[in-house]
Structure formats: structure tokens, C-alpha cells
Scaffold this motif. Structure first.
Motif, PDB file in Angstrom:
ATOM      1  N   ARG A 124      53.480  -8.356  28.696  1.00 42.07           N
ATOM      2  CA  ARG A 124      53.869  -9.354  27.433  1.00 42.07           C
ATOM      3  C   ARG A 124      55.433  -9.284  27.499  1.00 42.07           C
ATOM      4  NH1 ARG A 124      49.047 -11.072  27.636  1.00 42.07           N
ATOM      5  NH2 ARG A 124      47.380  -9.849  27.352  1.00 42.07           N
ATOM      6  N   ARG A 125      55.922 -10.535  27.368  1.00 43.75           N
ATOM      7  CA  ARG A 125      57.174 -10.640  27.159  1.00 43.75           C
ATOM      8  C   ARG A 125      57.858 -11.033  26.200  1.00 43.75           C
ATOM      9  NH1 ARG A 125      57.427 -14.812  32.376  1.00 43.75           N
ATOM     10  NH2 ARG A 125      56.209 -13.733  33.804  1.00 43.75           N
ATOM     11  N   GLU A 126      59.214 -10.367  25.594  1.00 39.84           N
ATOM     12  CA  GLU A 126      59.820 -10.721  24.447  1.00 39.84           C
ATOM     13  C   GLU A 126      60.399 -11.616  24.820  1.00 39.84           C
ATOM     14  OE1 GLU A 126      63.603  -7.799  24.651  1.00 39.84           O
ATOM     15  OE2 GLU A 126      62.125  -7.806  22.983  1.00 39.84           O
ATOM     16  N   LYS A 127      60.971 -12.687  23.672  1.00 42.00           N
ATOM     17  CA  LYS A 127      61.897 -13.677  23.838  1.00 42.00           C
ATOM     18  C   LYS A 127      63.369 -13.146  24.456  1.00 42.00           C
ATOM     19  CE  LYS A 127      64.120 -17.720  21.457  1.00 42.00           C
ATOM     20  NZ  LYS A 127      64.169 -18.592  20.216  1.00 42.00           N
ATOM     21  N   SER A 128      63.696 -13.803  25.175  1.00 42.95           N
ATOM     22  CA  SER A 128      65.192 -13.311  25.924  1.00 42.95           C
ATOM     23  C   SER A 128      66.063 -13.346  24.860  1.00 42.95           C
ATOM     24  CB  SER A 128      65.530 -13.886  27.022  1.00 42.95           C
ATOM     25  OG  SER A 128      66.792 -13.744  27.343  1.00 42.95           O
ATOM     26  N   GLN A 129      67.163 -12.045  24.701  1.00 41.84           N
ATOM     27  CA  GLN A 129      68.204 -12.011  23.630  1.00 41.84           C
ATOM     28  C   GLN A 129      69.390 -11.802  24.561  1.00 41.84           C
ATOM     29  OE1 GLN A 129      67.192  -8.825  21.186  1.00 41.84           O
ATOM     30  NE2 GLN A 129      65.315  -9.746  20.383  1.00 41.84           N
ATOM     31  N   TYR A 151      65.229  -9.858  35.528  1.00 37.78           N
ATOM     32  CA  TYR A 151      64.506  -9.418  36.672  1.00 37.78           C
ATOM     33  C   TYR A 151      63.120  -8.765  36.348  1.00 37.78           C
ATOM     34  CZ  TYR A 151      63.813  -8.162  41.631  1.00 37.78           C
ATOM     35  OH  TYR A 151      63.237  -7.978  42.809  1.00 37.78           O
ATOM     36  N   GLY A 152      63.249  -7.984  35.421  1.00 37.54           N
ATOM     37  CA  GLY A 152      62.032  -7.298  34.935  1.00 37.54           C
ATOM     38  C   GLY A 152      61.028  -8.202  34.511  1.00 37.54           C
ATOM     39  N   ARG A 153      61.400  -9.262  33.826  1.00 34.47           N
ATOM     40  CA  ARG A 153      60.459 -10.212  33.388  1.00 34.47           C
ATOM     41  C   ARG A 153      59.546 -10.750  34.427  1.00 34.47           C
ATOM     42  NH1 ARG A 153      64.544 -11.051  29.456  1.00 34.47           N
ATOM     43  NH2 ARG A 153      64.086  -9.975  27.506  1.00 34.47           N
ATOM     44  N   THR A 154      60.455 -10.971  35.668  1.00 39.83           N
ATOM     45  CA  THR A 154      59.802 -11.982  36.593  1.00 39.83           C
ATOM     46  C   THR A 154      59.105 -11.004  37.671  1.00 39.83           C
ATOM     47  OG1 THR A 154      61.695 -11.823  37.873  1.00 39.83           O
ATOM     48  CG2 THR A 154      61.768 -13.637  36.524  1.00 39.83           C
ATOM     49  N   THR A 155      59.530  -9.792  37.768  1.00 41.36           N
ATOM     50  CA  THR A 155      58.815  -8.925  38.853  1.00 41.36           C
ATOM     51  C   THR A 155      57.771  -7.835  38.307  1.00 41.36           C
ATOM     52  OG1 THR A 155      60.688  -7.330  38.600  1.00 41.36           O
ATOM     53  CG2 THR A 155      60.911  -9.000  40.289  1.00 41.36           C
ATOM     54  N   LEU A 156      57.813  -7.451  37.027  1.00 40.35           N
ATOM     55  CA  LEU A 156      56.783  -6.658  36.508  1.00 40.35           C
ATOM     56  C   LEU A 156      55.676  -7.071  35.841  1.00 40.35           C
ATOM     57  CD1 LEU A 156      59.210  -4.076  34.803  1.00 40.35           C
ATOM     58  CD2 LEU A 156      58.337  -4.035  37.020  1.00 40.35           C
ATOM     59  N   ASP A 157      55.473  -8.520  36.118  1.00 40.68           N
ATOM     60  CA  ASP A 157      54.210  -9.544  35.666  1.00 40.68           C
ATOM     61  C   ASP A 157      53.070  -9.081  36.426  1.00 40.68           C
ATOM     62  OD1 ASP A 157      52.992 -11.472  34.280  1.00 40.68           O
ATOM     63  OD2 ASP A 157      54.053 -13.172  34.890  1.00 40.68           O
ATOM     64  N   GLU A 158      52.647  -7.865  35.986  1.00 38.05           N
ATOM     65  CA  GLU A 158      51.479  -7.590  36.772  1.00 38.05           C
ATOM     66  C   GLU A 158      50.045  -7.620  36.045  1.00 38.05           C
ATOM     67  OE1 GLU A 158      53.159  -5.541  40.745  1.00 38.05           O
ATOM     68  OE2 GLU A 158      52.399  -4.339  39.358  1.00 38.05           O
ATOM     69  N   ASN A 159      50.333  -7.138  34.678  1.00 37.21           N
ATOM     70  CA  ASN A 159      49.155  -6.547  33.689  1.00 37.21           C
ATOM     71  C   ASN A 159      49.376  -6.366  32.353  1.00 37.21           C
ATOM     72  OD1 ASN A 159      49.386  -3.827  33.460  1.00 37.21           O
ATOM     73  ND2 ASN A 159      49.253  -3.854  35.621  1.00 37.21           N
ATOM     74  N   ALA A 160      48.504  -6.319  31.444  1.00 34.07           N
ATOM     75  CA  ALA A 160      48.862  -6.445  30.191  1.00 34.07           C
ATOM     76  C   ALA A 160      49.158  -4.984  29.588  1.00 34.07           C
ATOM     77  CB  ALA A 160      47.509  -6.964  29.358  1.00 34.07           C
ATOM     78  N   ASN A 161      49.168  -3.940  30.412  1.00 36.64           N
ATOM     79  CA  ASN A 161      49.467  -2.724  29.985  1.00 36.64           C
ATOM     80  C   ASN A 161      50.911  -2.346  30.442  1.00 36.64           C
ATOM     81  OD1 ASN A 161      46.884  -2.270  29.059  1.00 36.64           O
ATOM     82  ND2 ASN A 161      46.372  -0.996  30.935  1.00 36.64           N
ATOM     83  N   THR A 162      51.595  -3.511  30.789  1.00 32.68           N
ATOM     84  CA  THR A 162      53.381  -3.148  30.741  1.00 32.68           C
ATOM     85  C   THR A 162      53.926  -4.209  29.804  1.00 32.68           C
ATOM     86  OG1 THR A 162      52.728  -2.703  33.036  1.00 32.68           O
ATOM     87  CG2 THR A 162      54.935  -3.112  32.506  1.00 32.68           C
ATOM     88  N   ALA A 163      54.912  -3.717  29.417  1.00 35.13           N
ATOM     89  CA  ALA A 163      56.013  -4.537  28.525  1.00 35.13           C
ATOM     90  C   ALA A 163      57.489  -4.000  29.068  1.00 35.13           C
ATOM     91  CB  ALA A 163      55.892  -4.412  27.192  1.00 35.13           C
ATOM     92  N   VAL A 164      58.509  -5.251  28.730  1.00 32.28           N
ATOM     93  CA  VAL A 164      59.559  -4.996  29.094  1.00 32.28           C
ATOM     94  C   VAL A 164      60.364  -5.287  27.737  1.00 32.28           C
ATOM     95  CG1 VAL A 164      61.965  -5.691  30.362  1.00 32.28           C
ATOM     96  CG2 VAL A 164      59.732  -5.527  31.462  1.00 32.28           C
ATOM     97  N   ILE A 165      61.119  -4.622  27.184  1.00 34.23           N
ATOM     98  CA  ILE A 165      61.732  -4.316  25.820  1.00 34.23           C
ATOM     99  C   ILE A 165      63.372  -4.781  26.359  1.00 34.23           C
ATOM    100  CG2 ILE A 165      62.370  -3.583  23.691  1.00 34.23           C
ATOM    101  CD1 ILE A 165      59.575  -2.354  23.464  1.00 34.23           C
TER     102      ILE A 165
END
Length: 277
Positions: free
Chosen positions: A3-8, A115-129
Motif C-alpha cells: 500500500r503506497r502513500e502519495k509521494s511527498q 525506490y522502495g515503492r517500486t521494489t517492495l511491491d510484493e504483498n498487502a502486508n508491507t507499506a512504505v511511509i
């Protein structure tokens, strides 16, 4: 899917080295620029063991996550100052033990966020803040944290190779204040949660001064300092430190005897351990 947040993020400054990109280069990564590589070269001049120490710290993180998931049943991880993805990441290690493990990665570096948003896109149990790790209220009240981190489930807050980047006079109590705030929030989730710390230390005041000055100058002040072992101990005040205590992280429950190169060269070393609330 993550689940990605909008880029800031602000525009990426490729001319000023960043701690995350320097660390990436020391780990053998490619998400760095010439400014980062030049700064690393200067760092290796004064602390020749820096690359070995970076890799030892990363290996410590991997062992720690595996032990927490396997032996302590930790299901939720909050990774403060996650840095650029490198090899096995926290969620990959934890989810090999328990596919239901949940991980929140936090970093304010724009390259890490992108980079985290493009490479950690694996499952719904991970988020990058994308956030400053010192903003504990923002981190814990963020929609992604509230979605993933549940009350009553064993949780670990990770501070591996990030407290080095924080100054003591930030108006928020420095690293010790951050750990206290996070520990207090973990207590609201229930008993028996964990804190992991790894911080660069040196017994040599000249080494502490030289590395601290270089990193502050190179990163435009985005650095804290190399500390003494006793200072790291103070970060754990009020927490129950588990065996083998606070140690050079190559000695924290190694999978095998540390190779000779793990102690080669001069410079700071990673110092830390695991505590239970």
C-alpha cells in the motif's frame, strides 16, 4: 501489493551525498551517485572498516528479524530508517517464517521512498511511509501503520543504523527520546513487545570526531554522531535487555563464528542488541 502513500518527495539532490545512498554503496548496491561514492572513499580513508561494518550491521538486522519471528513469535515490524532495499529485506525474512508478518518501513530520503515503492511491491502486508523517524505521532497515526499494526500482536521496533543519523539537540530528546516515545507507543499495543538498536560506536575519541565531522560535512548536516558504548546503553533505559546483552553486532547470536574480516581495520563498529518492554 504494497500500500503506497502519495509521494511527498522533494527533487533528489544528486550532488549532496545521502546516508542511505552511501550505505547502499557500502553494501554493494547500485542506487547511488558519484557524490555518494566519493564521500564513501573519504570515509574509507579514515575508517577502513566501514564497508565491513555496514555489511555486518545488515547481517545483524537479518538475524535479528529471523530470531524475533521464529523464537519470539513477532508478527509486526516497524523499521525506522529503513534505507534502500538490499538483498533480503525485513518483510522477506519475516514472511519466510510467517507469511502473515506485517512490516512498516519508514524513511524520509526521497530515493528510499521512490525506490522502495517500486521494489517492495510484493504483498498487502508491507507499506512504505515517507516520514521523519523522529515524528513518532505521525508514524504511528499514519493510515498505513494503523492498517498494518494491530493491538495484541507481538511487535518489534527496529533502529538499525539510523540513530547514528540523529543529533542530540533536536528539541525532541535525541535518539534516547525517540526510543522512549516509540517504546511508549508500543506499550499501548500490549505487553511483551521489542526494541532493537544498532549504533556506531568507538572507544577512540579521535575516531568519533573524524567520522562524525566527515559525515556531517558530506551530508550537509544530515547526520548525528558516532557515540560511546555507554551512550547506547542509555538508549535502553527502562527496557529489559535480552541475552547476549549489548555487544559488537557480529557477536549477537552469529550463525557461525564471525570471519576474521568482520573485525578487520580501524574505525567505529556496530553496537547494540535486543530489549523487551
Amino acid at each position: 501489493m504494497v500500500r503506497r502513500e502519495k509521494s511527498q518527495t522533494q527533487p533528489i539532490d544528486v550532488h549532496t551525498p545521502s546516508v542511505a545512498r552511501m550505505y547502499d554503496w557500502l553494501l554493494g548496491g547500485v542506487e547511488n551517485y558519484i557524490s555518494d561514492r566519493r564521500a564513501c572513499a573519504r570515509l574509507l580513508d579514515i575508517a577502513p572498516n566501514s564497508q565491513v561494518v555496514a555489511r555486518s550491521n545488515r547481517a545483524f538486522l537479518g538475524r535479528m528479524v529471523r530470531v524475533l519471528a521464529e523464537e519470539y513469535g513477532v508478527e509486526q515490524f516497524i523499521d525506522h530508517g529503513a534505507g534502500l532495499p538490499a538483498g533480503d529485506n525485513v518483510h522477506q525474512i519475516a514472511q519466510r517464517v510467517n507469511a502473515d508478518c506485517r512490516v512498516v518501513y519508514i524513511d524520509n530520503d526521497p530515493v528510499v521512498a521512490a525506490y522502495g515503492r517500486t521494489t517492495l511491491d510484493e504483498n498487502a502486508n508491507t507499506a512504505v511511509i515517507e516520514a521523519d523517524v523522529r515524528d513518532t505521532e505521525t508514524v504511528f497515526e499514519h493510515a498505513q501503520t494503523r492498517r498494518l499494526i494491530r493491538r495484541g500482536r507481538p511487535t518489534a521496533a527496529l533502529f538499525v543504523s539510523v540513530l547514528d543519523c540523529l543529533g542530540d539537540n533536536d528539541g525532541r530528546g535525541g535518539p534516547a527520546g525517540l526510543v522512549r516515545r516509540v517504546a511508549a507507543r508500543l506499550m499501548t499495543l500490549g505487553p511483551g513487545n521489542f526494541v532493537v538498536i544498532c549504533q556506531l560506536v568507538s572507544d577512540d575519541p579521535e575516531v568519533r570526531r573524524e567520522v562524525t565531522e566527515l559525515m556531517n560535512h558530506s551530508t550537509g548536516g544530515a547526520w548525528g554522531r558516532v557515540r560511546e558504548r555507554s551512550e547506547v546503553g542509555s538508549f535502553f533505559d527502562g527496557l529489559r535487555i535480552l541475552e547476549p546483552g549489548l555487544v559488537d553486532v557480529v557477536d549477537w547470536r552469529p550463525d557461525s563464528s564471525p570471519p576474521p574480516h568482520a573485525r578487520r581495520g580501524s574505525g567505529p563498529v556496530g553496537w547494540g542488541g535486543l530489549a523487551r518492554l
